[in-house]
Write an enzyme that holds these catalytic residues in place. Sequence first.
Site, mmCIF file in Angstrom:
data_model
loop_
_atom_site.group_PDB
_atom_site.id
_atom_site.type_symbol
_atom_site.label_atom_id
_atom_site.label_comp_id
_atom_site.label_asym_id
_atom_site.label_seq_id
_atom_site.Cartn_x
_atom_site.Cartn_y
_atom_site.Cartn_z
ATOM 1 N N GLN A 167 -10.599 -115.819 7.417
ATOM 2 C CA GLN A 167 -10.650 -113.709 7.291
ATOM 3 C C GLN A 167 -11.067 -113.496 5.866
ATOM 4 O OE1 GLN A 167 -7.797 -111.838 9.257
ATOM 5 N NE2 GLN A 167 -8.553 -113.466 11.108
ATOM 6 N N LEU B 112 -1.705 -107.831 9.347
ATOM 7 C CA LEU B 112 -2.956 -107.768 8.041
ATOM 8 C C LEU B 112 -4.227 -107.283 8.742
ATOM 9 C CD1 LEU B 112 -2.513 -111.512 7.808
ATOM 10 C CD2 LEU B 112 -1.549 -109.902 6.864
ATOM 11 N N ASN C 133 -6.311 -105.619 3.380
ATOM 12 C CA ASN C 133 -7.503 -106.117 4.656
ATOM 13 C C ASN C 133 -7.704 -107.601 4.952
ATOM 14 O OD1 ASN C 133 -7.597 -104.288 6.546
ATOM 15 N ND2 ASN C 133 -8.524 -103.137 5.271
ATOM 16 N N CYS C 134 -7.326 -108.539 5.922
ATOM 17 C CA CYS C 134 -7.912 -110.321 6.220
ATOM 18 C C CYS C 134 -8.422 -109.313 7.539
ATOM 19 C CB CYS C 134 -6.473 -110.178 6.204
ATOM 20 S SG CYS C 134 -5.487 -110.454 4.849
ATOM 21 N N VAL C 135 -9.687 -109.262 6.923
ATOM 22 C CA VAL C 135 -10.921 -108.670 7.977
ATOM 23 C C VAL C 135 -11.842 -109.533 7.324
ATOM 24 C CG1 VAL C 135 -11.319 -106.477 7.360
ATOM 25 C CG2 VAL C 135 -11.468 -107.545 9.270
#
Lengths: 418, 355
Positions: A101, A193, A231-233
């Site tokens: 990600q 996350l 964010n981990c997107v």
Amino acid sequence: MTLILHEFDVADALLASQTAYSAGELSIDAEALTKELKHQDPRIKDVRFTVVHPGESTRILCVKDALAPMCKAKGVQLGAGISHCLNNLAVVTCGPIVAFQEGIIDMSGPGAAYSPFASLILLVVEISVASITPHQHEETVRHAGMYVAEALAKTTINQHPDQVQEIVWGESDGDPSLPRVAYLSLQLSQGLLHDNYLRRTVDSYGVNVKQELPSVIDPRLVLDGGLVSGNCVSACDKTTTYHHQKNPVILELLAGQGIRWNFVGMVLSHVPTRLAEKRQAAKTAVDMLRELNAEGVVVTKEGFGNPDADMMMIIRWLEQAGVKTVAISDEFAGPEGDSQSLADATPEADALVSTGNANQRIKLPPMRKVIGPLPDVARLAGGYPHSLHHDGALEIELQAIVGATNQLGYSFLSCREV
Amino acid sequence: MSPRTKVIHYENQFFAGIGGEEQANVPPLWIDGPMGPGQLISQIKPQFDVVATVAAGDNYMAEDLSHRSQEVVSLIEQRIASDHELKPDLIVAGPAFNAGRYGMACAAVCQAVQQRLKIPAVTALYPENPAVENYRSQIVIVRSEASVLGMRAAMQDMLNVGRKLMEGELILPDADHTIARGIRHNYFATSNGASRALNMLMRKIAGEAYASEYAMPTFDRVPPAPPIADLTQASIAVVTSGGIVPRGNPDHIESASASRFGAYSLVGLDQISSESHCSVHGGYDTTYANEDPNRVLPIGSLRELESEGKFGHLYETYFATVGNATAVRRAVQFGREIAALLVNAGVQAVILTST
């Protein structure tokens, strides 16, 4: 109450024996900063700093966030007082937190056109940590990024800025003949996350937005660093902290304030995971916008799939209440562009701005210098098992490029039917 | 001097001057040079030569469109094989305006030509011609008038589009007068998204015309199936878009925009564990799914309910893919394929777990 921005243009940056700013040149003492970071957060094992310039044959992998260097010169409240910021440079934090990600920035070649960060000088901060959970790891990297960004901006205290901007907002009722326009910004807040942090004072690392939203907010708080990305997107439409600090919808609304429209307010809301919470958040946000007597609202979101449902629900309810909407979204139309693009739809969403099809593939030629763990590329969101070619070239979806389809409408990429 | 462009023109029996409805059954014919409207081609573009006209009867084509359009291609192929000078740079079919049979034939020929001969092909149809809906995503169709009054304009547009196709240029529906193919294509606009959004909002508030950059799709809403009468006899399957696969990801399912799904055995498994399975999903934090994959694919609980006799039995294969940035079209295809396999296997119900 006003916010005054003292802007300092960075012409060049380099690693040196002290951290200082002088006449456009930013020196960075990597050793001292590493020491400070480790002292602040014992979970940090080591830090590596690299300065990267636009046009270089450099690829940065595992980018977690980007931040514009800012600090407070007067006051502690964000959105008021005097802030100093460095232009033309961003702090980029890196580290493989959750497989898949984190994103890519190419400083030259065909990929550079898709990332706004390719045209900035970047201080890349690679952070390695002791064995900790991904959630602690994310927090460590987030705090380190904020610390470094602030430390760089502090070098300008007591110096004469290149530009001074006074950001005035909400002081009068405005011209009653102009349309009343508001802004609704939806933040990911799904836990695990996918979170953002809201800070109101300079000495705070912020609280998870889901504890405070929806809320009517002073747009200057956002420009002054009040929203921090945790964010981990997918990289393409992750709203980095930098994007928040330069939120293009707020900047556009402020620029046309009193000339083309009255910017009557901003509502910050979030994207929870459960349907009942989604309905509740949407209803509250719609009520707040109606209370502002907005005739029209720009709606932006972060992420895709599940956040599409929140956006569509809000559009439906606003339009049903007679409030005109325009929404900004990216598309996932498949690598061939032949699929429908969104995970949810409503007939009332008849005014959409597209920031591009994130599934589009791109071939990135090999770069002379690679920062970050190259073998992880095949596992990136937007990567394929065959993504990494023998010569170091990459075949990926735009999804993996940081900021490629940012849904605040920061960039120029769009999509049309052919 | 610029090189000459060689064109083969496809027409029906009527436009090729063979005859009216009484000749509608003629099989494909090769005629050297242009016939009827084909003569316009060199008039409009002097550097274009019509090397041949291929004509066929409307009924002949309509009776078995897929085979007979291949027949047309075979005829062209044979002629090219015997004389390479005849190899065209472009195939132009019609215009067929609003003519149903002729329109279908033109579209099918274009599709077959570009697929088998890899030569660009273009036709022109009235937007309501039934061939448009069937073929618009696969071929380039110029928008024509409903009748022959629009002949010259349609021919002109076809030749302009044909030149662009030969040079690999992007066809833009508005500028090139073509029917949009439903393909989403990225480009760099002249202002950023925020500024475009506010301009659009101002027009919308003022009641002025504006163009949304993405028209709402229509979703396929499926009514739920009726409940199972006797759960104790039912075979129940489990399918997940949460990316739970046997460790090692044997099918190399991608972490986003998955191009495939996997089918995995549950034979002899009372539950799954972090040693046996993991998530390859790239859209959520997989920490907890990897700690205990039963959180996403609840095999443990299903086995318990199965042994308590709450339902007949668990179908011994589960299907998994990654639902992250996976385009709806692909998801629909996965759904159809998995459903067909489950129906064939006599499964009565499916538990779908997502993330």
